[in-house]
Write an enzyme that holds these catalytic residues in place. Structure first.
Site, PDB file in Angstrom:
ATOM      1  N   THR A 276      -2.757  -6.620  -6.827  1.00 44.54           N
ATOM      2  CA  THR A 276      -2.628  -5.548  -5.842  1.00 44.54           C
ATOM      3  C   THR A 276      -2.950  -6.065  -4.452  1.00 44.54           C
ATOM      4  O   THR A 276      -3.640  -7.074  -4.288  1.00 44.54           O
ATOM      5  CB  THR A 276      -3.571  -4.377  -6.147  1.00 44.54           C
ATOM      6  N   ASP A 277      -2.486  -5.350  -3.453  1.00 48.02           N
ATOM      7  CA  ASP A 277      -2.924  -5.629  -2.089  1.00 48.02           C
ATOM      8  C   ASP A 277      -4.394  -5.234  -1.968  1.00 48.02           C
ATOM      9  O   ASP A 277      -4.963  -4.573  -2.835  1.00 48.02           O
ATOM     10  CB  ASP A 277      -2.051  -4.900  -1.072  1.00 48.02           C
ATOM     11  N   TRP A 278      -4.985  -5.623  -0.868  1.00 49.65           N
ATOM     12  CA  TRP A 278      -6.438  -5.572  -0.730  1.00 49.65           C
ATOM     13  C   TRP A 278      -6.998  -4.153  -0.603  1.00 49.65           C
ATOM     14  O   TRP A 278      -6.486  -3.333   0.144  1.00 49.65           O
ATOM     15  CB  TRP A 278      -6.834  -6.409   0.478  1.00 49.65           C
TER      16      TRP A 278
ATOM     17  N   TYR B 166       0.811  -1.216   0.000  1.00 47.65           N
ATOM     18  CA  TYR B 166       0.000   0.000   0.000  1.00 47.65           C
ATOM     19  C   TYR B 166       0.846   1.268   0.000  1.00 47.65           C
ATOM     20  O   TYR B 166       0.436   2.302  -0.514  1.00 47.65           O
ATOM     21  CB  TYR B 166      -0.872   0.055   1.265  1.00 47.65           C
TER      22      TYR B 166
END
Length: 638
Positions: free
Chosen positions: A338-340, A302
């Site tokens: 991608t991260d969450w 992020y």
């Protein structure tokens, strides 16, 4: 060149072994498609993977393609039914996700269901997918689930699986062969239940000791991390990637360790990565090793960079990082997920968490999605908004050819994993494989080996005792002592020895639900807790075990306890076996243990081993004598 399609047999690690056919890629001349006229080409296992992908892609609508690009958590409803969804959390039902949104990638969140129930749910889910127009199978993933830490945003405790120390404990053992064995065992347990993607390894270098994600990585040394992650990736994926494999997602590119002031970028106050030592390249070393080892996927974090030549936006929004650095310079051509929840936000436990869109908070959801695609990412983690992609194409902001580029990567992975041939699991076999006695034995041994002996005054450990010895304990259930016929007392003053199991210090935070799962802030105990412990140390010889999910600033414990042990995820029985000489501690510190919070605050977030005058340095760890004899009857080592 035509890609080979092979299905390998699973390694024979347990009672059950699997034989599946090997279908080699062949030319149309040797295996004419007409002989399979009843099958669409993508269903024809005798064809090359690339041919099958092209055929399937040509049959897909834009909406079906967009569905492949979303990867979020999946839950079970009551009694193993499908999740009915929750409109208040923007979560569609499982049936709608699969049949209307055309999603086929899910992160499993069954932390409490039995193996049997989970296996049956997985088969039910795959049957639902098989009934869709194209019958594209589901790819299931998971965060780490083989250790003790339970964090809905980062990993699950083991449950029915074999239980090992956290990755930071594997780093303390420093045994690449053991890490490879762990990967093979985890792979067999994952595949038995239908999990085909590991949302790990985490290889961020923890050069900032306050960072809350330390326990899932391998410490602050780049070369040690590179060595262990190579074994980790090969253990999960096997020597040849195929139907026996679990695809690894190495994270968090290009390194989440240099967290400004040690704060994690799950939270807005921790959104920045800081590079005061201009040490960006050091953090790339593990990712270069992961690419060399053949990792299939990458996940950017992020955080957004400060003090670099890169744009100050979250890594997944950053074309300089994803396309220019990862793909072009480092040569990675795998999947980037991608991260969450970086586009629309997410719900957790009834609580809405805004999107972690650091540096681009002012953009709309559609604009963020466009930026992620232009950066070069393939899949949106923690999201279920394929409509955003469809809209971008219809508006002419993204070409369908760009969508095809990512979907081709995602479909190819499904074919290579053999999911089109057999997406189902054997419920009975899963119950025999997962958490079997052999796997549990190896995990238990690793818990004990990882223990790091930091002090041992007058060689008090391993502890001699007899039936008259009295113990005062904290931090674990008294039944563990009673099962060993040991005598317990209520106060330190009554005891011959005290045994304390402590968490490493942290500052509890509860502004949001997710914050409660992250150990952050100060690395030293509050003054009141220091005084409380000091009273015990003064009253009785005390053996202390500190769970080092982060480095701890505990010089007062090291100076006053009779013995100090560091652990990284272990049972009470593992602790007692080490204390009484049934097992020996082999661990070496995977990071420095600082002397003061001032030294921590003065360190540069991106530079390893720069805290001033640590109490214990990276690599430190004492050993038991070559021979010893405990009155407990425990076996000391010769």
């Amino acid at each position: 060149m035509c890609a080979l399609y092979g299905i390998q047999s699973l390694p024979r690690l347990v009672l059950v072994s699997f034989l599946v056919s090997l279908a080699a890629c062949s030319s149309a001349a040797s295996h004419p498609a007409e002989s399979h006229s009843t099958l669409p080409a993508y269903r024809n296992a005798s064809l090359c993977v690339d041919e099958r992908v092209d055929d399937l892609l040509s049959r897909m609508t834009l909406e079906e393609k967009a569905g492949q690009m979303f990867h979020t958590q999946i839950f079970t409803g009551p009694n193993g039914t499908f999740d009915p969804g929750d409109p208040s959390q923007n979560r569609a039902s499982t049936i709608d996700r699969v049949t209307t949104k055309f999603m086929t990638h899910f992160n499993v969140a069954f932390s409490t269901a039995s193996t049997k129930d989970t296996a049956e749910f997985v088969n039910r889910l795959q049957r639902l997918a098989l009934g869709t127009r194209l019958g594209i199978p589901i790819t299931l993933s998971t965060d780490p689930r083989h250790a003790f830490h339970d964090n809905v945003a980062a990993g699950f405790s083991a449950g029915d699986f074999s239980q090992w120390p956290e990755n930071i404990g594997l780093a303390a053992i420093r045994d690449a062969k053991l890490v490879r064995k762990f990967g093979e065992i985890a792979r067999e347990e994952y595949t038995a239940i239908g999990i085909r993607v590991s949302l790990h390894p985490q290889v961020d270098l923890t050069t900032e000791p306050r960072w809350a994600r330390t326990n899932h990585g391998f410490g602050e040394d780049a070369q040690l991390t590179a060595t262990l992650l190579d074994a980790y990736v090969r253990g999960f994926q096997g020597d040849t990637f195929g139907a026996h494999s679990v695809s690894t997602v190495t994270k968090h590119f290009p390194g989440g360790g240099p967290a400004a002031n040690g704060e994690d970028s799950h939270f807005e106050y921790g959104q920045n990565s800081s590079y005061p030592g201009n040490n960006f390249e050091y953090h790339l070393i593990p990712f270069k090793a992961a690419i060399a080892a053949g990792t299939r996927q990458m996940m950017p974090y992020y955080s957004r960079p400060q003090g670099t030549q890169f744009d100050a936006v979250g890594w997944a929004f950053n074309k300089q990082i994803i396309t220019q650095l990862l793909r072009e310079e480092l040569g990675f051509d795998g999947i980037v997920v991608t991260d969450w929840s970086i586009i629309t936000g997410s719900g957790a436990g009834g609580e809405w968490v805004p999107a972690r869109a650091w540096g681009v908070q002012e953009l709309s959801e559609s604009e963020r999605a466009l930026l992620v695609l232009n950066a070069g990412c393939d899949q949106f983690g923690g999201e279920e908004r394929p409509d955003l992609i469809v809209d971008l194409v219809h508006r002419g902001l993204v070409s369908e050819e760009r969508i095809d580029q990512s979907v081709r990567r995602l479909l190819r992975e499904k074919f290579l994993l053999g999911l089109f041939e057999n997406p189902f699991v054997d419920v009975q076999a899963a119950q025999q494989i997962i958490g079997n006695a052999y796997f549990r034995k190896l995990g238990d041994q690793a818990q004990r080996r990882a223990y790091t002996l930091l002090t041992n005054n007058n060689s008090i450990l391993p502890l001699n005792h007899n039936t008259n010895t009295k113990f005062y304990i904290e931090g674990f259930n008294k039944t563990y002592m009673e099962n060993r016929n040991l005598t317990l007392v209520d106060t330190p003053a009554q005891a011959d020895y005290a045994l304390l199991r402590l968490n490493a210090p942290y500052e509890p935070r509860n502004n949001t639900l997710i914050e409660t799962f992250f150990h952050a802030g100060s690395l030293e105990y509050p003054e009141a807790e220091k005084q409380r412990q000091a009273g015990i140390y003064a009253a009785v010889p005390t053996i202390v075990d500190i769970l080092l999910d982060r480095p701890a600033v505990v010089p007062e414990v090291a100076g006053s306890a009779a013995a100090l042990l560091g652990s990284y995820g272990s049972s009470a029985d593992a602790f007692l076996d080490v204390v009484f000489g049934v097992a020996k501690p082999e661990g070496k510190l995977p990071f420095d243990l600082p002397r003061s919070m001032q030294a921590v605050e003065d360190n540069m977030e991106d530079v390893p081993f720069d805290t001033r005058d640590p109490v214990f340095r990276f690599g430190f760890g004492l050993a038991y004598p070559d021979s010893c004899a405990g009155a407990s009857g425990g076996a000391c080592f010769s």
